[in-house]
Scaffold this active site. Structure first.
Site, PDB file in Angstrom:
ATOM      1  N   CYS A   1       0.846  -1.201   0.000  1.00 45.08           N
ATOM      2  CA  CYS A   1       0.000   0.000   0.000  1.00 45.08           C
ATOM      3  C   CYS A   1       0.879   1.247   0.000  1.00 45.08           C
ATOM      4  CB  CYS A   1      -0.992  -0.039   1.152  1.00 45.08           C
ATOM      5  SG  CYS A   1      -2.361   1.126   0.947  1.00 45.08           S
TER       6      CYS A   1
ATOM      7  N   GLU B   1      -1.183  -9.002   3.607  1.00 44.66           N
ATOM      8  CA  GLU B   1      -1.087  -9.449   5.000  1.00 44.66           C
ATOM      9  C   GLU B   1      -2.465  -9.638   5.627  1.00 44.66           C
ATOM     10  OE1 GLU B   1      -1.698  -5.081   5.602  1.00 44.66           O
ATOM     11  OE2 GLU B   1      -0.779  -6.377   4.090  1.00 44.66           O
TER      12      GLU B   1
ATOM     13  N   HIS C   1      -3.457  -5.217   0.250  1.00 44.37           N
ATOM     14  CA  HIS C   1      -2.918  -5.630   1.552  1.00 44.37           C
ATOM     15  C   HIS C   1      -2.899  -7.156   1.673  1.00 44.37           C
ATOM     16  CE1 HIS C   1      -2.490  -1.868   3.909  1.00 44.37           C
ATOM     17  NE2 HIS C   1      -3.374  -1.405   3.038  1.00 44.37           N
TER      18      HIS C   1
END
Length: 243
Positions: A115, A220, A218
């Site tokens: 990001c 994660e 994202h």
């Protein structure tokens, strides 16, 4: 016991409005980053925002680098004044992460920007950003989802034979989206490796490194819902483990 590679994750500062010290500054990263590294074979290490001159010593102690999400990149770094819809900036963090990138490139360790981290990579290399989605003239789909983070909300197409393509072995990927700024221009040293249907850059990389990747989404936050997200961290950690 096999030694696992240490993956440094750049952190930020938050002002905690709860507890007995309201407004107190705390260094942090979201725990999803820690889980994504630890669950995929690495050892996560938070790198708090520090003076830029410490970056070389920090990079010497780690095997891979993740630049995490967060504040908007200071437009001064790509030659613009701050416009009406630019969000909060953190110039000291920009300086620190630019220094981390410089040291990581010199050491040739793998780098993953997420990001804001992808935008930092782009600006560090000489690219520019749209300070808000509304400043882009073309039709643009929603890039700040209203759903929970693990729920993908749009698809990206992946460039054939790119690092991202070789990593997840798919020509597309379902991703989440939490950004109001976009990559505008990409420098010649980076290649676009993922875009949405509206043409927004979602992944960029440097093919001269074994692993040097920035993603606008994202991964994660997707490790429990999208297997391809884990493959990104697995590849980063696999490269970091090499002598």
């Amino acid at each position: 016991m096999i030694k696992k590679p240490i993956i440094g994750i750049s952190g930020s500062i938050i002002k905690d409005q709860r507890g007995i010290f309201p407004g107190y500054q705390r260094a942090y990263v979201n725990n999803d980053y820690i889980r994504a590294v630890n669950n995929n074979g690495g050892v996560a290490l938070i790198l708090p925002t520090s003076p830029a001159e410490t970056a070389k010593q920090i990079i010497a102690a780690i095997d891979g680098l993740i630049l995490s999400g967060g504040q908007d990149v200071n437009p001064f770094n790509y030659g613009e004044e701050i416009q009406q819809k630019c969000g909060a900036i953190f110039p000291a963090r920009d300086d620190f992460e630019f220094a981390l990138l410089e040291a990581a490139e010199a050491k040739k360790i793998p780098v993953l920007g997420i990001c804001r981290g992808a935008q930092i990579i782009n600006v560090y290399r000489g690219g520019t950003l749209y300070q808000d989605i509304s400043y882009r003239a073309e039709h643009t789909i929603r890039h700040f989802q209203l759903q929970d983070p693990p729920i993908p909300t749009h698809k990206i197409g992946i460039t054939v034979n790119s690092l991202l393509d070789r990593t997840i072995q798919k020509d597309s990927m379902l991703v989440n989206s939490f950004h109001h700024q976009l990559v505008k221009s990409v420098p010649v040293s980076l290649q676009i490796s993922g875009t949405t249907s509206d043409g927004v850059v979602e992944a960029l990389e440097d093919a001269s490194f074994e692993f040097f990747l920035g993603v606008q989404f994202h991964p994660e936050m997707l490790i429990d819902s999208v297997q391809s997200a884990n493959q990104i961290f697995q590849k980063l950690i696999e490269v970091a483990a090499k002598d």
